[in-house]
Design an enzyme around this catalytic site. Sequence first.
Site, PDB file in Angstrom:
ATOM      1  CG  ASP A  20      -2.100   0.920   1.086  1.00 44.28           C
ATOM      2  OD1 ASP A  20      -2.356   1.396  -0.042  1.00 44.28           O
ATOM      3  OD2 ASP A  20      -2.768   1.184   2.101  1.00 44.28           O
ATOM      4  CG  HIS A  37      -0.503   2.035  -9.325  1.00 41.39           C
ATOM      5  ND1 HIS A  37      -0.682   1.642  -8.018  1.00 41.39           N
ATOM      6  CD2 HIS A  37      -1.597   2.787  -9.644  1.00 41.39           C
ATOM      7  CE1 HIS A  37      -1.839   2.115  -7.567  1.00 41.39           C
ATOM      8  NE2 HIS A  37      -2.413   2.826  -8.529  1.00 41.39           N
ATOM      9  CG  LEU A 131       8.395 -17.943  -3.145  1.00 42.21           C
ATOM     10  CD1 LEU A 131       8.295 -17.847  -1.628  1.00 42.21           C
ATOM     11  CD2 LEU A 131       8.909 -16.620  -3.717  1.00 42.21           C
TER      12      LEU A 131
HETATM   13  C1  IPE Z   1      -5.609  -2.751  -0.338  1.00 37.30           C
HETATM   14  O1  IPE Z   1      -5.277  -1.426  -0.382  1.00 37.30           O
HETATM   15  C2  IPE Z   1      -5.505  -3.376  -1.696  1.00 37.30           C
HETATM   16  C3  IPE Z   1      -4.167  -3.512  -2.250  1.00 37.30           C
HETATM   17  C4  IPE Z   1      -3.059  -3.123  -1.700  1.00 37.30           C
HETATM   18  C5  IPE Z   1      -4.110  -4.177  -3.523  1.00 37.30           C
HETATM   19  P1  IPE Z   1      -6.341  -0.259  -0.588  1.00 37.30           P
HETATM   20  O2  IPE Z   1      -5.560   0.987  -0.645  1.00 37.30           O
HETATM   21  O3  IPE Z   1      -7.231  -0.567  -1.732  1.00 37.30           O
HETATM   22  O4  IPE Z   1      -7.215  -0.353   0.751  1.00 37.30           O
HETATM   23  P2  IPE Z   1      -8.023   0.759   1.547  1.00 37.30           P
HETATM   24  O5  IPE Z   1      -8.982   1.367   0.575  1.00 37.30           O
HETATM   25  O6  IPE Z   1      -7.027   1.757   2.029  1.00 37.30           O
HETATM   26  O7  IPE Z   1      -8.658   0.030   2.675  1.00 37.30           O
HETATM   27  C1  IPE Z   2      -1.683   0.227  -3.331  1.00 40.32           C
HETATM   28  O1  IPE Z   2      -1.434   1.581  -3.412  1.00 40.32           O
HETATM   29  C2  IPE Z   2      -1.819  -0.418  -4.661  1.00 40.32           C
HETATM   30  C3  IPE Z   2      -3.183  -0.837  -4.992  1.00 40.32           C
HETATM   31  C4  IPE Z   2      -4.247  -0.688  -4.266  1.00 40.32           C
HETATM   32  C5  IPE Z   2      -3.354  -1.496  -6.260  1.00 40.32           C
HETATM   33  P1  IPE Z   2      -2.590   2.655  -3.343  1.00 40.32           P
HETATM   34  O2  IPE Z   2      -2.917   3.075  -4.721  1.00 40.32           O
HETATM   35  O3  IPE Z   2      -3.738   2.149  -2.541  1.00 40.32           O
HETATM   36  O4  IPE Z   2      -1.850   3.823  -2.572  1.00 40.32           O
HETATM   37  P2  IPE Z   2      -2.511   4.913  -1.617  1.00 40.32           P
HETATM   38  O5  IPE Z   2      -3.184   4.181  -0.505  1.00 40.32           O
HETATM   39  O6  IPE Z   2      -3.477   5.682  -2.463  1.00 40.32           O
HETATM   40  O7  IPE Z   2      -1.357   5.733  -1.158  1.00 40.32           O
HETATM   41 MG    MG Z   3      -4.166   2.380  -0.541  1.00 43.89          MG
END
Ligand code: IPE
Ligand code: IPE
Ligand code: MG
Length: 243
Positions: A20, A37, A131
């Site tokens: 995240d 990303h 793995l």
């Molecule tokens: C969880 O993160 C999903 C992934 C990392 C793929 P999100 O950023 O989508 O989750 P919330 O919205 O903060 O709970």
């Molecule tokens: C996690 O990073 C990746 C996915 C959910 C695919 P985010 O895109 O959720 O990053 P933040 O939470 O907005 O910083």
């Molecule tokens: Mg996120």
Amino acid sequence: MPELSLELSRLPRHIGIIMDGNGRWAKKNKLKIAVGHRAGTEALRAIIRNASDIGIQALSLYAFSTENWSRPQGEVDALMGLLLDFFQSEIDELCRKNVRILILGEKNGLPPAQRQALTDAETRTAGNTGLWLNIAVNYGGRAELARAARSIAQAVADGQLEPNAVNEQTVEDRLYTAGLPPVDLLIRTSGEMRLSNFMLWQCAYAEFVFPTTLWPDFTLGDFHACIAEYQNRSRRYGSREEH
Ligand code: IPE
Ligand code: IPE
Ligand code: MG
């Protein structure tokens, strides 16, 4: 950065990572979200390679949740594109490293090219013995449990299973992760402290570590610091003894 010395005899068998913070990383660096990303997938390579090298049994990565479809279409498209790039660019090396790929989630809900690439990666690596690399795509923990419940209901309706015989193993056998050890260590980067529907069943006794690093900045040193923290925890599973 000097690597922390890990006790190789007490490694977590199964590590889950909620990757995240890509969005916040892009914002902080005044870059487009898709660039965030992409930076996230770069961070991933070193972690996968190292998990394989140090002998982790299973690594489960949250790449795209069932809820992530609600993001702007441009961002969803960028994530789907990266998924394809990732498999195309990594599959040969993963094969060489004897990695087995398993997709957690509903592949049928994905665009055809992604579905094909993910299925091919699973098929091509099915005979490998190193793995277990589990990629959670279009994955939700609740959806996974509902799917298991449907399969159990069907087996009962078909007369293959007695309702009284349904136990934890019956559920376990119907999860995407059937046969794998439970998650020992769950890492979520970016400082958020929630599961966001990730591996609800498998994390029942996981140790949680929440580094504040945004995922694209997550290094091998950070990864080892999380494992070292796990090795300092005392796990009791409800008993008085440490395990
Ligand atoms: C969880 O993160 C999903 C992934 C990392 C793929 P999100 O950023 O989508 O989750 P919330 O919205 O903060 O709970
Ligand atoms: C996690 O990073 C990746 C996915 C959910 C695919 P985010 O895109 O959720 O990053 P933040 O939470 O907005 O910083
Ligand atoms: Mg996120």
